[in-house]
Design a protein around this motif. Sequence first.
Motif, PDB file in Angstrom:
ATOM      1  N   ASN A   1       0.832  -1.193   0.000  1.00  0.00           N
ATOM      2  CA  ASN A   1       0.000   0.000   0.000  1.00  0.00           C
ATOM      3  C   ASN A   1       0.877   1.257   0.000  1.00  0.00           C
ATOM      4  N   ALA A   2       0.971   1.869  -1.163  1.00  0.00           N
ATOM      5  CA  ALA A   2       1.707   3.134  -1.274  1.00  0.00           C
ATOM      6  C   ALA A   2       0.752   4.183  -1.831  1.00  0.00           C
TER       7      ALA A   2
ATOM      8  N   LEU B   1       1.274  -6.790  -5.704  1.00  0.00           N
ATOM      9  CA  LEU B   1       0.810  -5.576  -6.370  1.00  0.00           C
ATOM     10  C   LEU B   1       1.206  -4.369  -5.531  1.00  0.00           C
ATOM     11  N   LEU B   2       1.930  -3.448  -6.152  1.00  0.00           N
ATOM     12  CA  LEU B   2       2.324  -2.225  -5.459  1.00  0.00           C
ATOM     13  C   LEU B   2       1.430  -1.105  -5.965  1.00  0.00           C
ATOM     14  N   ALA B   3       0.568  -0.602  -5.094  1.00  0.00           N
ATOM     15  CA  ALA B   3      -0.448   0.356  -5.534  1.00  0.00           C
ATOM     16  C   ALA B   3      -0.026   1.783  -5.224  1.00  0.00           C
ATOM     17  N   ILE B   4      -0.044   2.631  -6.249  1.00  0.00           N
ATOM     18  CA  ILE B   4       0.322   4.046  -6.093  1.00  0.00           C
ATOM     19  C   ILE B   4      -0.739   4.885  -6.802  1.00  0.00           C
ATOM     20  N   GLU B   5      -1.174   5.954  -6.151  1.00  0.00           N
ATOM     21  CA  GLU B   5      -2.169   6.818  -6.788  1.00  0.00           C
ATOM     22  C   GLU B   5      -1.527   7.614  -7.915  1.00  0.00           C
TER      23      GLU B   5
ATOM     24  N   LEU C   1      -8.373   8.907  -5.392  1.00  0.00           N
ATOM     25  CA  LEU C   1      -9.719   9.027  -4.814  1.00  0.00           C
ATOM     26  C   LEU C   1      -9.630   8.623  -3.350  1.00  0.00           C
ATOM     27  N   TYR C   2      -9.999   9.533  -2.489  1.00  0.00           N
ATOM     28  CA  TYR C   2      -9.972   9.218  -1.065  1.00  0.00           C
ATOM     29  C   TYR C   2     -11.167   8.332  -0.722  1.00  0.00           C
ATOM     30  N   PRO C   3     -11.116   7.310   0.111  1.00  0.00           N
ATOM     31  CA  PRO C   3      -9.968   6.699   0.769  1.00  0.00           C
ATOM     32  C   PRO C   3      -9.481   5.408   0.102  1.00  0.00           C
ATOM     33  N   SER C   4      -8.852   5.539  -1.054  1.00  0.00           N
ATOM     34  CA  SER C   4      -8.333   4.347  -1.742  1.00  0.00           C
ATOM     35  C   SER C   4      -7.270   3.622  -0.936  1.00  0.00           C
ATOM     36  N   GLY C   5      -6.649   4.333   0.011  1.00  0.00           N
ATOM     37  CA  GLY C   5      -5.595   3.702   0.795  1.00  0.00           C
ATOM     38  C   GLY C   5      -6.137   2.897   1.965  1.00  0.00           C
TER      39      GLY C   5
ATOM     40  N   GLN D   1       0.513  -4.674   3.132  1.00  0.00           N
ATOM     41  CA  GLN D   1       1.522  -4.026   3.961  1.00  0.00           C
ATOM     42  C   GLN D   1       1.770  -2.620   3.448  1.00  0.00           C
ATOM     43  N   ASN D   2       1.953  -1.723   4.356  1.00  0.00           N
ATOM     44  CA  ASN D   2       2.278  -0.352   3.965  1.00  0.00           C
ATOM     45  C   ASN D   2       3.706  -0.289   3.435  1.00  0.00           C
TER      46      ASN D   2
END
Lengths: 348, 553
Positions: B173-174, B212-216, B246-250, B278-279
Amino acid sequence: MNALLQHSSPHGTPQNNVTRMMLQVLLALVPGIIAMIWYFGWGVLINILLSCSAAVFFEALVLKWRKRPLQPALSDLSAIVTAVLLGIAIPPLLPWWITLIGIAFAIIIVKQLYGGLGYNPFNPAMAAYALLLVSYPIQMTSWLPPEMLTDVHLSFSQSLSAIFSGILPAGLSWDAISMATPLDDMRTQLGQSNMISEIRQSPLWGDYGGRGWEWVANWYFLGGLYLLYKRVISWHIPVSMLASLALFGLIFFSLDPQSHPVPLFHLFSGGAMLGAFFIATDPVTACTTRKGQLIYGACIGALIYIIRSWGGFPDAVAFAVLLMNMAAPTIDYYTRPRTFGHAERERD
Amino acid sequence: MSFSNNLHHPQRLWHFHGGLHLEECKALSNGTEIRPMPAPEKLYIPLAQHIGGPAEAMVSIGETVLSGQKIGRAQGYISAPVHASSSGRVIDIGDYPVPHPSGLSAPCIVIQTDGEDRWPQPPASENYSSLQSGELRERIREAGIAGLGGALFPTSVKLNAGPEHKISTLIINAVECEPYISSDDRLMREQSADIINGIRILMHMLKPERCLLAIEDNKPQALDIMRQAVSESGLKQCLVCKIPTLYPSGGEKQLIRILTGKEVPWNGLPANIGILVQNVATVAAIAQAILQHRPLLSRIVTLTGQGIAKPGNYEVRIGTPLSDLIAFAGGYQQPPERLIMGGPMMGFTLHNDAVPITKGSNCIIATGRDELPEAVDALACTRCGQCERVCPAQLLPQQLYWYARARDMDKIQDYNLFDCIECGCCAHVCPSHIPLVQYYRFAKNEIWAKEEDKRKSDRARERHQAREARLARLEQQRKSRLRRKKEALNKKPGNKTADPKKTAIEAAMKRVAEKKKNRPATAANTQNLSADQEKQIQQANARRQATTEDPPA
Ligand code: SF4
Ligand code: SF4
């Protein structure tokens, strides 16, 4: 260091506020109101001004009496919206005291006695309209003809004196200047077993509704689109309401086109357009879940058709809305959305 | 709908309900490099910086400590140790103000630093790939790592999904969806090697099918750098996913939904559907713990807001007083009106700046005049439904509000109050300016308090049932494990002559003995909690949520 402000998240003030939403509603009503003044004369404007001042007066009175602060409740403009809606729903030359009774009932009884904005189960404007229609059926059904169908055009001061003293300019009588609404006319004539094709011969009729009336409806429709665009209302109630009204119209029209008018007639007559975008969507009294709103709108559409066709009153928006106001909490309860991470319909 | 974010592996993305486009305010802090802050004169290291049991002090006043030395040991399974973030002398152990919405004090170890930052002899380095995942988990636990995104759940516990949950997807989670915060953004731009190493370690431990590394998409530089780093790393199953801002995608559940289309069941964990999140900062900390034997001693803090002279990201030792950090950053630009710890949507206000930076301090906002003005004039709810449109948990915030006001605690749970993630979207759009989230916190606290007494509310019953089911499941597993063992024994050719039953019993006994021997050191399974531990978690959760705000009138 100085004492810091303590506040619970989220931080920052929302962009939106109630006053702004109400202003947008009022703004969206403007084209339709101008059209009404154009077709039905200054009486419309006088009614609106009269009902607005009365609404502010009564609202302040009750707030004083309930020992509530005046400012927030008055500045949220909800009383003005109620007043304008009633002002455009009543006939243009309605005697002033009937308007006052309506507003007093809407603000004091329907709105404030239930606890003020947000707590009223019934739409105040519609409740007042229904009360007046039942109590003063003659006055409440004597409309003026649209401007193209009459040679009599009352000036502002003539309208004023007609409303406040009941005196018409010399040589005019109430019977001579008033006229039934197209819906009323359609009802009466169908009651006399006239065929639709005969009824439609009358100059009262335009392309799909009453002349003048259909244009007023067009402008309210436009205002409704503005509200949708501004996200003040969502599409669910207007679309389901108009769709169900049209569907009912279509079914009966295709069964017997000679005793049922075309579906579009229903959409563009009476209060249907105004009701769909400005009245049924009153958030306080409508359903709040998405599915609930679809059901709520569809039921209002159906009820309008039923009351118009078989009920005791020519127009039915007020009664349909009030009936569904009563059902709204129940519909809401049974149409709760599925919470994220829960299975569909998981209830104990 | 799908977004093609990688020419070779187009990754399909899903939507969650609601959400908000917020003013980002990240430019205030994300333009400069991370500045490391030297050790302050004194460090105030709280013993409770994580969810779960607080650590227990294992040094005494007057003792000299080295950088990285463990000074508080974990107590209980759900807990984490704390370490000296610089060398010096312990001068006090006692209650000091900590960053908490209530402004309460809590036990801290105070270290007078010596400015030398003396480290012990580093242990000989070895290749982590020769280690079992249990050993790696133990190292992560000993390094005191807890979810650095702000959740602060002990990472070693989260990594132990248990044998019955095969993790097929690891999500990093990035997203960093809250306005103002840019610590993960800067971390990715400057320390991508640590992140890649951390991912490698996690892949080794969990053996997921993909990562999967997620980045906005509002962090284009970080996206480019991470894509490059991943492609150079040769990690084949790892994919950088660009997701719409888009908040709160994290939010953990929202992110899982976006990347996989799955919903985490309300009464379950992501591990139940084979996912672990994991963050990204936690991942970098894992790399440092395993590869450099460096426990979690510092973190990157976004110090921002118009009240700060030099907003930016700072690498700060855990325990550094916030006032020291602000002085290091050039002091206040203007007298601050508020200090917000965390982001503007979910953070809480501090009572003053005399609190230490902890493992969870990802962001501090000192608001200037007219920055994020608070609403004061709440009107009645008009049931306009704006709140419902934006609620990512698909709740009916207006109904929750109604029942919270009416103090109808049964009805409010009927409307799934406990699925509210307190994201603040509803309050952010409410035209009546009702502090909705405050009402929900109040109601939750009210219910927790009641439960504590009677334990007979709906929720308690549900928990009980869940527990029953879990126990039944465990029993089932135990049985099937035994059966499998038996079968395996029967199959072994060398054992043909031995009595399979007897061998199985012997093996089981040996296992039990071994288990006994290892018990204090080995981490148990989250699914295997004792009643006491369960209670501890609940209490910790309650504490985490607890605020001392007055019940909203
Ligand atoms: S947004 Fe506010 S006013 Fe509108 S329904 Fe929700 S709580 Fe009520
Ligand atoms: S705070 Fe709770 S109710 Fe409000 S939008 Fe977020 S999840 Fe929904």
